[in-house]
Enzyme design. Sequence first.
Site, PDB file in Angstrom:
ATOM      1  CB  ALA A   1      -0.937  -0.002   1.207  1.00  0.00           C
TER       2      ALA A   1
ATOM      3  NE  ARG B   1       8.461  -4.604  -0.970  1.00  0.00           N
ATOM      4  CZ  ARG B   1       7.421  -3.869  -0.603  1.00  0.00           C
ATOM      5  NH1 ARG B   1       7.571  -2.568  -0.430  1.00  0.00           N
ATOM      6  NH2 ARG B   1       6.238  -4.400  -0.401  1.00  0.00           N
TER       7      ARG B   1
ATOM      8  CG  ASP C   1       0.015  -7.951   1.255  1.00  0.00           C
ATOM      9  OD1 ASP C   1      -0.932  -8.451   1.903  1.00  0.00           O
ATOM     10  OD2 ASP C   1       0.158  -6.723   1.114  1.00  0.00           O
ATOM     11  CB  THR C   2      -1.250 -11.394   4.950  1.00  0.00           C
ATOM     12  OG1 THR C   2      -1.399  -9.981   5.033  1.00  0.00           O
ATOM     13  CG2 THR C   2      -1.014 -11.953   6.340  1.00  0.00           C
TER      14      THR C   2
ATOM     15  CB  THR D   1       0.702  -0.269   5.582  1.00  0.00           C
ATOM     16  OG1 THR D   1       1.795   0.242   4.819  1.00  0.00           O
ATOM     17  CG2 THR D   1      -0.398   0.769   5.639  1.00  0.00           C
TER      18      THR D   1
ATOM     19  CG  ASN E   1      -7.169  -7.151   8.833  1.00  0.00           C
ATOM     20  OD1 ASN E   1      -6.386  -6.897   7.935  1.00  0.00           O
ATOM     21  ND2 ASN E   1      -8.001  -8.182   8.769  1.00  0.00           N
TER      22      ASN E   1
END
Length: 492
Positions: A13, A17, A238-239, A261, A298
Site C-alpha cells: 500500500a 518492489r 501479501d499476508t 502498513t 487486522n
Amino acid sequence: MTTRNVAAVDLGAESGRIILGRFNGKKLLLEEVHRFANRPVTIHGHRFWNIPGLWDETLIGLRKARQRAGSLDSIGVDTWGVDYGLVDRNGFLLGLPFQYRDQRTSTIMEQVCALIPRERIYAHTGIQFLPFNTLFQLTAHEYQQPGALAQAHRLLMIPDLFHNWLSGSMVSERTNASTTQCWDAVAGVWDVDLLTQLGLPTSMLPLVVEPGTPLGPVLAEWQDDLGSALVIAPATHDTGSAIAAAPVSSPDSWGYISSGTWSLVGVELPQPLISPGVLAANYTNEGGVFGTTRFLKNVMGLWLLQECQRQWARDGHTLDYETLSTDVAGVPAFAALVDPDDPRFLAPMNMPATMNAYLQEHGQEPLQAPAAFARCILESLVLRYCEVFRQMGILTGKDIKGVHVLGGGARNAWLNQWLANALGIPVIAGPHEATAYGNALMQLVGLGDLQSLAEVRTVAQRTATRLFEPQAAQHEAWQEAAGQFRALTGTH
C-alpha cells in the site's frame, strides 16, 4: 540443480518492489532490483490506485530483473487484499480501481447487515467485518454506478489484474479471493447466494486457483523484454505470501504478525474456525498456502506512524525511522496510549492532530515531539497485539510459545523487544522481505522444485532472523500497562 531465477512483484500500500530470487536447490537468495512509491490519486473526492503507474514501474523492474539474471524462469505478483478491477473480455480496465480507504463504503457495512444478518454472512465467509471489505465495496459500486458491475466480463483482484496483463489469464487465486467476504470459506466456492441477495451480479466472478498454479507463459508482446518466463500465481495476498515464508520449526505453538502498513496478527490453522464466539470477537479466516487457514485479526499497524511522518514532511520536518527510533529512548514509558483500531485513524487528514484529539478526549495530555508520537504508537500497537493474542488463545485453545514478526516491522527493534517483554515469550524477527520471499517460494512450487508446505518451510528456515528474548524485569510494567489499555479500549 541449475539455479532458478524467479521475479517476485510485491506491491504494498506504500511502495512496490521487484525482487529477484535465486534458488540453488537448498537456499533462496533475494535481491531487490527495483523499488518505487505507491501514491494513490484523488479524483472528484474519491481515492483510486494509480494502476497504470504501478504497471509501468512493474515492467521497469521486471526488465531489470531479467537483465540481472540473464533469464527468468517465472514471475508472480502479490498485493494487498480486498481491492479489485473490472475488465472487459480483452482485459481492459473499465475504470480505475478504488482504494480501500475511500469513503464510499463509510455506511455500507451497516446497510448490508440490515438486509442480511451478520450471523449469516459470517457463517459462510468467516471474515472479519471491516468497512472496506470487497463485499461492501461492490455494494457501494452498485449504488454509485448502477449497472457498472453487470457490464464487466470479469472482476479481478489487483494481483490477478497484473497476471492478466502479463499472461492473459483471467482467474483469481484463493488466498486473495478469501479476503473479499464474497468467498465461502467452508465450501470453497464464491458465495453466489449472498451476492444475489444484495442484487449484485455474479457472472463476473472468475475461476479460483490455488497458490502455486502456473497461469501460462508471458504474452508475446512482452517476450522481447521478459523472455518466455512462466507466470505463476503465488499466494497473491501479501499476508498469505508472508506467512508462507515464516521460518517455523514447531508447527503448533507459534503465532505471527505480518507487520507493515497493517499488522495481521494470527495463527495458522488446518481449517476455518467459525462460531458465534469468533464472530463476536470479529476474527477472520483467510486462505493460506497448501489448504491452511490464516486465523487472524487486522490491526491498524505502522500506518499511524507513516501518516505522522507524512504530515511532518508536509510541515517541513522530514524524519526517518532511524532518527525516530534513536529518540524514542528518551521518552517516558506509557506516557500516552491510543487504541490503534479506533475508526478515526483509518484515513485522517492529519494523523498527529487526530491522535491528540483522541488523547484529550480520553483525559491524556497532547503530544508535541515526534519521538513521543512514535513511542505512543509503538507501545499502543504492542498492547493491542497482546490483547489479540490473549483472545486468540481463548478462541483456538492454542498455547502460543513464540511469535514470528514478518515484514518491515521486523526491523523495528523497539517494537519486537517490547512485544517479547509484554508477552513473556520469544519473538523471532524476520525475514524483512517475507512477502517477496513467500511469493518466490510458491513460484518454486509452481515450477515443481518444492512439493509441500514442509519443504517450503525448510527453505524458509534458512533465512536470517533475529531473536528477541523476553526481559523478565520489564514484564510487570507491561502487565500494568495492559490493564490501562483494556480500560481505555473497553476490552475485557
